[in-house]
Scaffold this active site. Structure first.
Site, mmCIF file in Angstrom:
data_model
loop_
_atom_site.group_PDB
_atom_site.id
_atom_site.type_symbol
_atom_site.label_atom_id
_atom_site.label_comp_id
_atom_site.label_asym_id
_atom_site.label_seq_id
_atom_site.Cartn_x
_atom_site.Cartn_y
_atom_site.Cartn_z
ATOM 1 N N HIS A 72 33.014 42.541 -3.907
ATOM 2 C CA HIS A 72 32.234 43.773 -4.016
ATOM 3 C C HIS A 72 31.139 43.731 -2.950
ATOM 4 C CE1 HIS A 72 29.328 46.615 -5.795
ATOM 5 N NE2 HIS A 72 30.298 47.073 -6.557
ATOM 6 N N ASP A 77 29.559 35.958 -8.679
ATOM 7 C CA ASP A 77 29.360 37.343 -9.097
ATOM 8 C C ASP A 77 30.169 37.544 -10.375
ATOM 9 O OD1 ASP A 77 29.515 40.058 -9.563
ATOM 10 O OD2 ASP A 77 30.255 40.592 -7.580
ATOM 11 N N GLN A 88 32.229 41.376 -13.443
ATOM 12 C CA GLN A 88 33.474 41.706 -14.130
ATOM 13 C C GLN A 88 33.986 40.552 -14.985
ATOM 14 O OE1 GLN A 88 34.570 44.756 -14.037
ATOM 15 N NE2 GLN A 88 33.274 45.495 -12.367
ATOM 16 N N LYS A 136 27.751 46.861 -17.839
ATOM 17 C CA LYS A 136 29.198 46.669 -17.857
ATOM 18 C C LYS A 136 29.665 45.943 -19.117
ATOM 19 C CE LYS A 136 29.508 46.506 -12.786
ATOM 20 N NZ LYS A 136 30.171 47.787 -12.535
ATOM 21 N N CYS A 191 33.458 50.175 -3.802
ATOM 22 C CA CYS A 191 32.468 49.283 -3.182
ATOM 23 C C CYS A 191 33.131 48.004 -2.672
ATOM 24 C CB CYS A 191 31.348 48.939 -4.163
ATOM 25 S SG CYS A 191 30.343 50.349 -4.637
#
Length: 405
Positions: A121, A198, A201, A224, A360
């Site tokens: 991302h 990261d 997700q 999220k 993104c």
């Protein structure tokens, strides 16, 4: 998992959009919020609204207890060793930028390497581009396999003794690829590098144990994972955080301020300058309570069944291209022979919300040789019936555009 009972807790799902029952398949962009989270934020503003840490009056102490209580919930959720390692931020983007500015810029120099992937991302790419430009370090990419996965052999070949930072998404927001973070952390550490993950997700969909992963930093966003927008988490190993300087200065993060010099408060507060997102943290704590009550293992099982069902159904559609590996988290990125924005518009006319665009991840779109894609992403409140609605909507899209497809 009783999906109907779960859905009943989400007020927004019980509405019609354009005359059709809403089918929300955009949770990778932002998840919906259960009543428990909405009520927690509402109760804070109705009953306990005050600034934290700064007052001895009752409302301030209540707010502080809730805010720091949320930090402890986060610590347990990711199994950090101490709340000193849990920093509240505005989201994953802010967390990654904080690491880049506070750790990478002071510690990198010409000849050093930052290793990332083409699936990242923008939030886990641009900060490292800027750090490389500022310090003279080199940016390197681990090559991807044709299905969008990484091999540990390629990781070992890319990470060298010159590598100082490996930055990797736990899960790709486009491909659904689940990266081997634990094994990559071991390779990074063998070469004297740190690993930044990261987890935007990852944290919403799977059990995360930062000590077991042995990651040096792990970042994620509340919105999220059923929480409010504007709240996120930066986890970092305490020894690293202790040696990093704050990137925001002002109230709350200070210890002693004199006319020409100042000292900082201890962790985690030295990274939380100014009035924090108090309601957001409280809401995130409520979201963690909700996820824990349902059970992350149950959520993972439900999502795996759902994405497998979706892949099976979608593959019955002629002219569809599906991207990503067979083993993935609960999202499917795809294309028909029509622009994804047109596809998403037709689906929206039938009350079906999907994502369309570059997500993104423009370098990944180049790797896919596609300027944009459509994405359907699932969460604990989605059902097989909603997948069927998606498939019907895609068939209607093909009919609508006729010979264009």
């Amino acid at each position: 998992m009783d999906v109907k009972a779960v859905r009943d807790e989400f007020p927004i799902l019980h509405q019609d959009v354009n005359g059709y029952p809403l089918v929300y398949l955009d949770s990778s962009a932002t998840s919906q919020k259960p009543r428990q989270v909405i009520d927690a934020v509402d109760a804070y503003y109705r009953e306990n609204n005050a600034n934290v840490h700064r007052g001895v009056h009752t409302l301030s102490m209540r707010a502080t207890d809730q805010y720091e209580g949320a930090r402890e919930k986060v610590r347990q959720f990711i199994n950090a060793s101490s709340t000193a390692e849990v920093i509240f931020t505005r989201g994953t983007t802010t967390s990654l930028n904080t690491i880049a500015y506070s750790y990478a810029w002071p510690n990198l120099q010409a000849g050093d390497e930052i290793v990332i992937t083409e699936m990242e991302h923008h939030s886990n790419l641009i900060p490292w581009q800027q750090a490389a430009k500022a310090t003279g370090a080199a940016l390197k990419y681990i090559p991807m396999q044709s299905d969008g996965t990484l091999t540990l052999e390629d990781v070992r070949e890319t990470v060298t003794e010159h590598t100082k930072i490996v930055a990797i998404s736990h899960v790709s927001n486009v491909l659904g690829t689940i990266n081997p973070v634990k094994e990559m952390a071991h390779i990074a550490h063998q070469n004297g590098a740190i690993i930044v993950v990261d987890g935007a997700q990852g944290a919403p969909h799977m059990n995360v144990d930062v000590q077991d992963l042995d990651c040096d930093f792990y970042t994620f966003s509340g919105h999220k994972m059923l929480g409010p927008t504007g709240i996120g988490v930066l986890y970092g190993k305490q020894a690293l955080l202790e040696n990093m300087e704050p990137v925001e200065f002002g109230g709350e993060m200070i210890d002693v301020v004199d006319f020409y010099d100042s000292t900082w408060k201890e962790l985690p507060w030295k990274f939380e300058g100014g009035t924090p997102v108090i309601a957001g943290a409280i809401g995130l704590g409520a979201a963690i309570d909700f996820l824990n009550n349902v059970g992350m293992n149950a959520i993972m099982e439900h999502e795996q069944n759902l994405v497998n069902y979706a892949l099976k159904k979608l593959r019955t559609i002629d002219d569809i291209s599906i991207y990503g590996p067979e083993e993935r988290t609960a999202l499917v990125t795809f294309n028909l022979n029509v622009h994804p924005h047109d596809l998403a518009t037709v689906l929206d006319a039938e009350g079906i919300a999907v994502r369309a665009g570059h997500h993104c991840a423009q370098p990944l779109m180049k790797w896919l040789n596609s300027p944009a894609t459509a994405r359907a992403s699932f969460y604990l409140y989605n059902t097989e019936e909603e997948v069927d609605r998606l498939v019907e909507g895609l068939l209607h899209t093909k009919e609508f555009f006729g010979d264009v497809i």
